[in-house]
Design a protein around this motif. Structure first.
Motif, mmCIF file in Angstrom:
data_model
loop_
_atom_site.group_PDB
_atom_site.id
_atom_site.type_symbol
_atom_site.label_atom_id
_atom_site.label_comp_id
_atom_site.label_asym_id
_atom_site.label_seq_id
_atom_site.Cartn_x
_atom_site.Cartn_y
_atom_site.Cartn_z
ATOM 1 N N PRO A 284 -51.824 6.417 70.035
ATOM 2 C CA PRO A 284 -50.844 7.332 69.436
ATOM 3 C C PRO A 284 -51.420 7.983 68.192
ATOM 4 C CG PRO A 284 -50.252 5.040 69.025
ATOM 5 C CD PRO A 284 -51.386 5.016 70.004
ATOM 6 N N PRO A 285 -51.057 9.226 67.952
ATOM 7 C CA PRO A 285 -51.591 9.906 66.766
ATOM 8 C C PRO A 285 -51.198 9.189 65.485
ATOM 9 C CG PRO A 285 -49.788 11.162 67.761
ATOM 10 C CD PRO A 285 -50.130 10.072 68.714
ATOM 11 N N LYS A 286 -52.121 9.173 64.540
ATOM 12 C CA LYS A 286 -51.885 8.479 63.276
ATOM 13 C C LYS A 286 -51.295 9.434 62.252
ATOM 14 C CE LYS A 286 -54.138 5.947 59.531
ATOM 15 N NZ LYS A 286 -55.391 5.308 59.031
ATOM 16 N N LEU A 287 -50.183 9.017 61.661
ATOM 17 C CA LEU A 287 -49.523 9.807 60.616
ATOM 18 C C LEU A 287 -49.676 9.098 59.279
ATOM 19 C CD1 LEU A 287 -47.640 11.976 59.438
ATOM 20 C CD2 LEU A 287 -45.703 10.612 60.256
ATOM 21 N N THR A 288 -50.310 9.768 58.326
ATOM 22 C CA THR A 288 -50.401 9.270 56.953
ATOM 23 C C THR A 288 -49.467 10.084 56.069
ATOM 24 O OG1 THR A 288 -52.688 8.500 57.161
ATOM 25 C CG2 THR A 288 -51.893 8.967 54.941
ATOM 26 N N VAL A 289 -48.632 9.393 55.326
ATOM 27 C CA VAL A 289 -47.713 10.058 54.388
ATOM 28 C C VAL A 289 -48.252 9.869 52.975
ATOM 29 C CG1 VAL A 289 -45.386 10.126 53.438
ATOM 30 C CG2 VAL A 289 -45.727 9.711 55.890
ATOM 31 N N GLY A 290 -48.383 10.974 52.241
ATOM 32 C CA GLY A 290 -48.841 10.938 50.857
ATOM 33 C C GLY A 290 -47.707 11.251 49.901
ATOM 34 N N MET A 291 -47.747 10.619 48.730
ATOM 35 C CA MET A 291 -46.665 10.833 47.761
ATOM 36 C C MET A 291 -47.215 10.755 46.346
ATOM 37 S SD MET A 291 -43.081 8.736 47.381
ATOM 38 C CE MET A 291 -42.611 9.223 49.025
ATOM 39 N N LEU A 292 -46.811 11.715 45.528
ATOM 40 C CA LEU A 292 -47.122 11.733 44.103
ATOM 41 C C LEU A 292 -45.913 11.164 43.366
ATOM 42 C CD1 LEU A 292 -49.089 12.740 41.854
ATOM 43 C CD2 LEU A 292 -47.860 14.919 41.939
ATOM 44 N N VAL A 293 -46.140 10.147 42.513
ATOM 45 C CA VAL A 293 -45.014 9.498 41.837
ATOM 46 C C VAL A 293 -45.278 9.392 40.342
ATOM 47 C CG1 VAL A 293 -44.415 8.149 43.884
ATOM 48 C CG2 VAL A 293 -45.942 7.160 42.190
ATOM 49 N N ARG A 294 -44.184 9.338 39.578
ATOM 50 C CA ARG A 294 -44.267 9.066 38.143
ATOM 51 C C ARG A 294 -42.887 8.638 37.634
ATOM 52 N NH1 ARG A 294 -44.020 11.215 32.779
ATOM 53 N NH2 ARG A 294 -45.630 10.196 31.514
ATOM 54 N N ASN A 295 -42.806 7.432 37.088
ATOM 55 C CA ASN A 295 -41.572 6.910 36.496
ATOM 56 C C ASN A 295 -40.359 7.106 37.408
ATOM 57 O OD1 ASN A 295 -42.982 6.067 34.251
ATOM 58 N ND2 ASN A 295 -42.448 7.849 33.006
ATOM 59 N N GLU A 296 -40.454 6.508 38.597
ATOM 60 C CA GLU A 296 -39.407 6.674 39.614
ATOM 61 C C GLU A 296 -38.416 5.512 39.642
ATOM 62 O OE1 GLU A 296 -39.376 9.464 41.035
ATOM 63 O OE2 GLU A 296 -41.421 10.184 40.690
ATOM 64 N N SER A 297 -38.589 4.531 38.788
ATOM 65 C CA SER A 297 -37.711 3.365 38.801
ATOM 66 C C SER A 297 -36.262 3.773 38.547
ATOM 67 C CB SER A 297 -38.165 2.359 37.747
ATOM 68 O OG SER A 297 -37.346 1.215 37.757
ATOM 69 N N GLY A 298 -35.341 3.186 39.310
ATOM 70 C CA GLY A 298 -33.929 3.486 39.119
ATOM 71 C C GLY A 298 -33.489 4.790 39.725
ATOM 72 N N ARG A 299 -34.364 5.417 40.508
ATOM 73 C CA ARG A 299 -33.984 6.688 41.125
ATOM 74 C C ARG A 299 -33.894 6.529 42.645
ATOM 75 N NH1 ARG A 299 -37.082 10.943 40.609
ATOM 76 N NH2 ARG A 299 -35.358 12.425 40.314
ATOM 77 N N TYR A 300 -34.768 7.153 43.395
ATOM 78 C CA TYR A 300 -34.627 7.180 44.850
ATOM 79 C C TYR A 300 -35.818 6.563 45.584
ATOM 80 C CZ TYR A 300 -31.164 10.540 43.301
ATOM 81 O OH TYR A 300 -30.112 11.133 42.657
#
Length: 516
Positions: A284-300
């Motif tokens: 099956p094709p491989k899906l990589t999800v990338g995410m940029l984060v900063r001070n996300e505690s207490g949010r979503y």
């Protein structure tokens, strides 16, 4: 930059993972030949591999020496003591002295791996036929101790059972201390454990062996196969597992790439069918999800990552200098999926394009078929879990476009002159092509999450919707307004009136409908 502990090419730096593969060998030639063939077929990209074999055969194995002749990094150690090991079509007969002889061989491999500065030691029995993805996959799980599960008829009349267990000698069900379980309850609970292992995934277990990846951290903490003198369990793997747990290490079983256990020479016929199946199977094709984060505690962040792990094969996180526990949240949420987290010591968002490029390079280095880039406050609607996996099997297009809804509270999105993102389809999912020359919009803000020239590739619009919760709380809107005012005071990259409208006290809101 700190915390970039990943195999592959991240941020322009090449990381090569050192791995030692070890096996004690006292094996029939026909079976050993298949084991060595599977070692040759393993995917070693990004890995530097040493082999160590203990040849415990009565006469030196020509197959082992032929293998070593092809691999300069292969070491063959002669076994110390000759003992009879009976292996019949019925079962294998292990005597106490044989068990502790093999334990000593495995401890020799541990010593070798430590001296070789290996990041991982992979111990595999010589009667296994391994799938090519096995070693890389187990490393990508980033567990201290994890075994790939295989299934064996321990005697011909029994149903196949796994080489991992829940506790004690070979208990296949969870049990509370002091509680007596009827035979029917034991059978029912054991079947639940067996059924669980038949679903691809990673599971915490109490015992394992025979096909095990061990991290350097575990080796340095002192895991080994020596006998625990006051423990009555039979088998060096059980003493290893008890010691590992006592050292504070958790044991895991993975079921994605089960090897074939050539427990009897007669099973070589069945092995041919197995090899043909894995050769013909469409990966099956491989899906990589990338995410940029900063001070996300207490949010979503927890909600977003929980949803991502239902459809992603791997996740890469670039933390831009968080001062809260964002990274800890990511590690916990991603514990059961291959992932990489890179931490910037200070924030670099004043030049967003460099961050976006770095995140893209992280995702690309995981050798994906598709890359999805999300922000930490964006989440697809629930039905996306199945539909995203279907989208990436479509060979007719290279980019998938979606609508983004700016949520102004938990249940409503904004729509007015400056806020109509949901009327535009924008890319969130791109097929990665190694030979394509990707070009970025070189600007410090609003540069886009993907290279600019992906729009030249064939694309498709999807009806799946993305909820963006970055504006959903008043304090977040104020923070974003102030950030844009600081980073883009003359609205060089955005629209001045839209910046001002962020603080509009009476925006036009429309209720979100889950059943659109």
């Amino acid at each position: 930059m700190a915390g970039a502990y990943c195999a592959g090419n991240y941020l322009g730096v090449l990381f090569v993972m050192k791995v030692v593969i070890g096996s004690p060998v006292k094996q029939k030639e026909a079976i050993l030949e298949q084991f060595l063939q599977s070692l040759d077929n393993l995917d070693y990209q990004g890995l530097a591999v040493d082999y160590i074999f203990v040849d415990d055969n009565e006469t030196p194995s020509s197959l082992l020496h032929d293998f070593a002749a092809k691999h300069a990094n292969a070491l063959i150690v002669k076994g110390d003591i000759q003992s009879e090991y009976r292996c019949t079509e019925e079962t294998h007969c292990w005597q106490e002295n044989l068990i502790w002889k093999v334990a000593a061989y495995k401890d020799r491999m541990i010593e070798y791996a430590l001296k070789a500065d290996a990041e991982y030691l992979f111990l595999a029995d010589s009667d296994l036929y391994l799938q090519p993805e096995t070693v890389r996959h187990l490393i990508e799980l980033k567990k201290d101790v994890v075994s790939e599960v295989f299934w064996t008829k321990w005697t011909p009349e029994l149903a196949p059972l796994p080489q991992v267990w829940v506790g004690d000698q070979y208990r296949l069900f969870s049990a509370k201390r002091g509680v007596q379980y009827s035979e029917a309850e034991q059978e029912e609970r054991s079947q639940e454990f067996i059924n669980m292992l038949k679903t691809p995934g990673v599971y915490k277990v109490g015992g394992l062996g025979a096909c095990t990846m061990i991290s350097r951290r575990a080796l340095e903490k002192g895991v080994n196969f020596k006998e625990i003198y006051n423990l009555g369990l039979i088998g060096e793997d059980r003493h290893f597992c008890v010691r590992a747990a006592a050292l504070g290490l958790e044991l895991y079983a993975d079921t994605r790439y089960p090897p074939f256990h050539i427990y009897r020479e007669s099973e070589l016929v069945t092995l041919a069918t197995y090899k043909n199946r894995i050769r013909k199977s469409v990966k099956p094709p491989k899906l990589t999800v990338g995410m940029l984060v900063r001070n996300e505690s207490g949010r979503y962040l927890e909600k977003v990552l929980d949803h991502i792990t239902r459809y992603a094969d791997e996740v890469v996180i670039l933390d831009d200098g968080s001062t809260d526990n964002t990274v800890a949240i990511c590690r916990q949420q991603l514990i059961n999926i291959p992932h990489c987290i890179v931490e910037n010591s200070i924030s670099r968002f004043n030049n967003e394009v460099e961050l976006r490029k770095a995140l893209w390079d992280m995702a690309a280095s995981t050798r994906p078929d598709w890359i999805m880039i999300l922000d930490a406050d964006e989440i697809f609607e629930t039905k996306a879990v199945k539909e995203i996996r279907e989208l990436i099997t479509d060979d007719s297009m290279d980019v998938v476009y979606f609508r983004l809804y700016d949520m102004w509270n938990e249940r409503s999105y904004r729509e007015d002159g400056y806020w109509m993102a949901h009327r535009v389809y924008r890319p969130f999912l791109v097929r990665y092509q190694q030979d394509y020359s990707y070009e970025w919009q070189e600007q410090a803000l609003h540069c886009g999450r993907f290279p600019a020239n992906i729009h030249n590739l064939p694309g498709k619009k999807s009806n799946l919707r993305v909820q963006h919760f970055g504006w959903a709380r008043p304090e977040d809107r104020v923070a974003k307004y102030l950030r844009y005012k600081e980073l883009d005071p003359i609205a060089k990259y955005g629209i001045h009136e839209q910046y001002l409208s962020i603080l509009d006290p009476k925006p036009n809101l429309i209720e979100w409908r889950d059943d659109e």
